[in-house]
Design a protein around this motif. Structure first.
Motif, PDB file in Angstrom:
ATOM      1  N   CYS A  24      41.549  32.957  37.554  1.00  0.00           N
ATOM      2  CA  CYS A  24      41.480  34.005  36.927  1.00  0.00           C
ATOM      3  C   CYS A  24      42.091  33.900  35.714  1.00  0.00           C
ATOM      4  O   CYS A  24      42.738  33.698  34.184  1.00  0.00           O
ATOM      5  N   SER A  25      43.886  34.210  35.933  1.00  0.00           N
ATOM      6  CA  SER A  25      44.701  34.458  35.724  1.00  0.00           C
ATOM      7  C   SER A  25      44.816  33.003  34.103  1.00  0.00           C
ATOM      8  O   SER A  25      45.013  33.233  33.362  1.00  0.00           O
ATOM      9  N   GLU A  26      45.066  32.178  34.696  1.00  0.00           N
ATOM     10  CA  GLU A  26      45.015  30.673  33.125  1.00  0.00           C
ATOM     11  C   GLU A  26      43.351  30.887  32.407  1.00  0.00           C
ATOM     12  O   GLU A  26      43.662  30.605  31.391  1.00  0.00           O
ATOM     13  N   ALA A  27      42.474  31.241  32.813  1.00  0.00           N
ATOM     14  CA  ALA A  27      41.211  31.835  32.118  1.00  0.00           C
ATOM     15  C   ALA A  27      41.542  32.526  30.713  1.00  0.00           C
ATOM     16  O   ALA A  27      41.211  31.938  29.543  1.00  0.00           O
ATOM     17  N   VAL A  28      42.302  33.450  30.918  1.00  0.00           N
ATOM     18  CA  VAL A  28      42.550  34.905  30.804  1.00  0.00           C
ATOM     19  C   VAL A  28      43.535  34.586  29.330  1.00  0.00           C
ATOM     20  O   VAL A  28      43.687  34.701  28.334  1.00  0.00           O
ATOM     21  N   PHE A  29      44.498  33.974  30.047  1.00  0.00           N
ATOM     22  CA  PHE A  29      45.958  32.894  29.491  1.00  0.00           C
ATOM     23  C   PHE A  29      45.140  32.577  28.215  1.00  0.00           C
ATOM     24  O   PHE A  29      45.759  32.462  26.634  1.00  0.00           O
ATOM     25  N   ALA A  30      44.513  31.102  28.596  1.00  0.00           N
ATOM     26  CA  ALA A  30      44.187  30.228  27.910  1.00  0.00           C
ATOM     27  C   ALA A  30      43.429  31.202  26.140  1.00  0.00           C
ATOM     28  O   ALA A  30      43.690  30.194  25.407  1.00  0.00           O
ATOM     29  N   GLY A  63      44.611  38.164  39.893  1.00  0.00           N
ATOM     30  CA  GLY A  63      45.119  37.472  38.997  1.00  0.00           C
ATOM     31  C   GLY A  63      45.037  37.371  37.175  1.00  0.00           C
ATOM     32  O   GLY A  63      46.206  36.892  36.771  1.00  0.00           O
ATOM     33  N   ALA A  64      43.811  38.270  37.694  1.00  0.00           N
ATOM     34  CA  ALA A  64      43.705  38.701  36.236  1.00  0.00           C
ATOM     35  C   ALA A  64      44.182  39.534  34.946  1.00  0.00           C
ATOM     36  O   ALA A  64      44.432  39.084  34.500  1.00  0.00           O
ATOM     37  N   LEU A  65      44.120  40.759  35.923  1.00  0.00           N
ATOM     38  CA  LEU A  65      45.444  41.029  35.542  1.00  0.00           C
ATOM     39  C   LEU A  65      47.099  40.999  35.237  1.00  0.00           C
ATOM     40  O   LEU A  65      47.167  40.806  34.524  1.00  0.00           O
ATOM     41  N   ASN A  66      47.470  39.935  36.333  1.00  0.00           N
ATOM     42  CA  ASN A  66      48.298  39.394  35.742  1.00  0.00           C
ATOM     43  C   ASN A  66      48.513  38.173  34.987  1.00  0.00           C
ATOM     44  O   ASN A  66      49.996  38.196  33.877  1.00  0.00           O
ATOM     45  N   GLY A  67      47.939  37.902  34.802  1.00  0.00           N
ATOM     46  CA  GLY A  67      47.257  36.674  33.373  1.00  0.00           C
ATOM     47  C   GLY A  67      47.197  37.394  32.604  1.00  0.00           C
ATOM     48  O   GLY A  67      47.266  36.879  31.011  1.00  0.00           O
ATOM     49  N   ALA A  68      46.020  38.842  32.577  1.00  0.00           N
ATOM     50  CA  ALA A  68      46.192  39.519  30.892  1.00  0.00           C
ATOM     51  C   ALA A  68      47.409  40.026  30.340  1.00  0.00           C
ATOM     52  O   ALA A  68      48.070  39.791  29.735  1.00  0.00           O
ATOM     53  N   ILE A  69      48.466  40.429  31.325  1.00  0.00           N
ATOM     54  CA  ILE A  69      49.977  41.004  31.025  1.00  0.00           C
ATOM     55  C   ILE A  69      50.488  39.325  30.575  1.00  0.00           C
ATOM     56  O   ILE A  69      51.589  39.881  29.609  1.00  0.00           O
ATOM     57  N   ALA A  70      50.307  38.555  31.249  1.00  0.00           N
ATOM     58  CA  ALA A  70      51.863  37.325  30.044  1.00  0.00           C
ATOM     59  C   ALA A  70      50.580  37.616  29.070  1.00  0.00           C
ATOM     60  O   ALA A  70      51.686  36.470  28.425  1.00  0.00           O
ATOM     61  N   ALA A  71      49.352  37.022  28.933  1.00  0.00           N
ATOM     62  CA  ALA A  71      48.308  37.305  27.733  1.00  0.00           C
ATOM     63  C   ALA A  71      49.243  38.093  26.638  1.00  0.00           C
ATOM     64  O   ALA A  71      49.630  37.724  24.972  1.00  0.00           O
ATOM     65  N   LEU A  72      49.268  39.462  26.886  1.00  0.00           N
ATOM     66  CA  LEU A  72      50.074  40.498  26.472  1.00  0.00           C
ATOM     67  C   LEU A  72      51.724  40.189  25.283  1.00  0.00           C
ATOM     68  O   LEU A  72      51.833  39.839  24.448  1.00  0.00           O
ATOM     69  N   GLY A  73      52.218  39.236  26.354  1.00  0.00           N
ATOM     70  CA  GLY A  73      53.817  38.749  25.984  1.00  0.00           C
ATOM     71  C   GLY A  73      53.220  37.809  25.527  1.00  0.00           C
ATOM     72  O   GLY A  73      54.684  37.497  23.846  1.00  0.00           O
ATOM     73  N   LEU A  74      52.421  36.770  24.906  1.00  0.00           N
ATOM     74  CA  LEU A  74      51.841  36.140  23.434  1.00  0.00           C
ATOM     75  C   LEU A  74      52.676  36.647  22.073  1.00  0.00           C
ATOM     76  O   LEU A  74      52.200  35.594  20.950  1.00  0.00           O
ATOM     77  N   LYS A  75      52.195  37.676  22.385  1.00  0.00           N
ATOM     78  CA  LYS A  75      51.826  38.407  21.073  1.00  0.00           C
ATOM     79  C   LYS A  75      53.527  39.684  21.261  1.00  0.00           C
ATOM     80  O   LYS A  75      53.927  39.654  19.927  1.00  0.00           O
ATOM     81  N   TYR A  76      53.436  40.167  21.375  1.00  0.00           N
ATOM     82  CA  TYR A  76      54.660  41.566  22.346  1.00  0.00           C
ATOM     83  C   TYR A  76      55.356  40.972  23.307  1.00  0.00           C
ATOM     84  O   TYR A  76      56.899  42.669  22.737  1.00  0.00           O
TER      85      TYR A  76
END
Length: 141
Positions: A24-30, A63-76
């Motif tokens: 889950c987390s990996e898919a969101v982030f990727a 994990g999907a929520l954690n991946g989402a928050i990590a993904a937000l960090g990519l931009k912000y």
């Protein structure tokens, strides 16, 4: 970003999880990393590899929520010490609150308690949650 693009990327995250490429987390982030033009190399997905099943199978934060928050960090996210971080903090809270409102909890063990772990129903549910978390992030970009 238009709704059609969001739905396309949501489906891509669901497929990455559903076909076993990522959890889950990996898919969101990727998906978000790729959409943003790979601010981090593709192998940076490893940053999110400990988040699935509620952080290393502990059943805590999804994990999907954690991946989402990590993904937000990519931009912000911050890129150095003492930089302003109000935007990432506010957006992270928004995604958290939206996730909790939609699913009733952010806790993995609560989200999957009615499913036998590893069953097709469990997988289907987590694929849907992964897609929803991806969509939540994409709408913040």
């Amino acid at each position: 970003m238009d709704e059609a693009k969001i739905q396309e990327l949501k489906k891509k995250a669901e497929e990455l999880y559903g076909n076993g490429d990522y959890l889950c987390s990996e898919a969101v982030f990727a998906v978000v990393n790729e959409y943003l033009g790979q601010p981090l190399p593709p192998d940076a997905v490893r940053i999110t590899s400990g988040f699935p099943v509620g952080i290393g199978r502990s059943g805590c934060t999804c994990g999907a929520l954690n991946g989402a928050i990590a993904a937000l960090g990519l931009k912000y996210g911050r890129t150095g010490p003492k930089q302003e971080n109000e935007k990432i903090m506010a957006l992270s809270k928004e995604v958290h609150d939206e996730f909790k409102k939609q699913f009733g909890s952010t806790c993995c063990r609560v989200l999957i308690k009615k499913f036998e772990f590893g069953s097709p129903e469990h997988l289907e549910h987590c694929i849907m949650v992964t897609g929803a978390a991806t969509e939540m992030v994409l709408k913040k970009l």
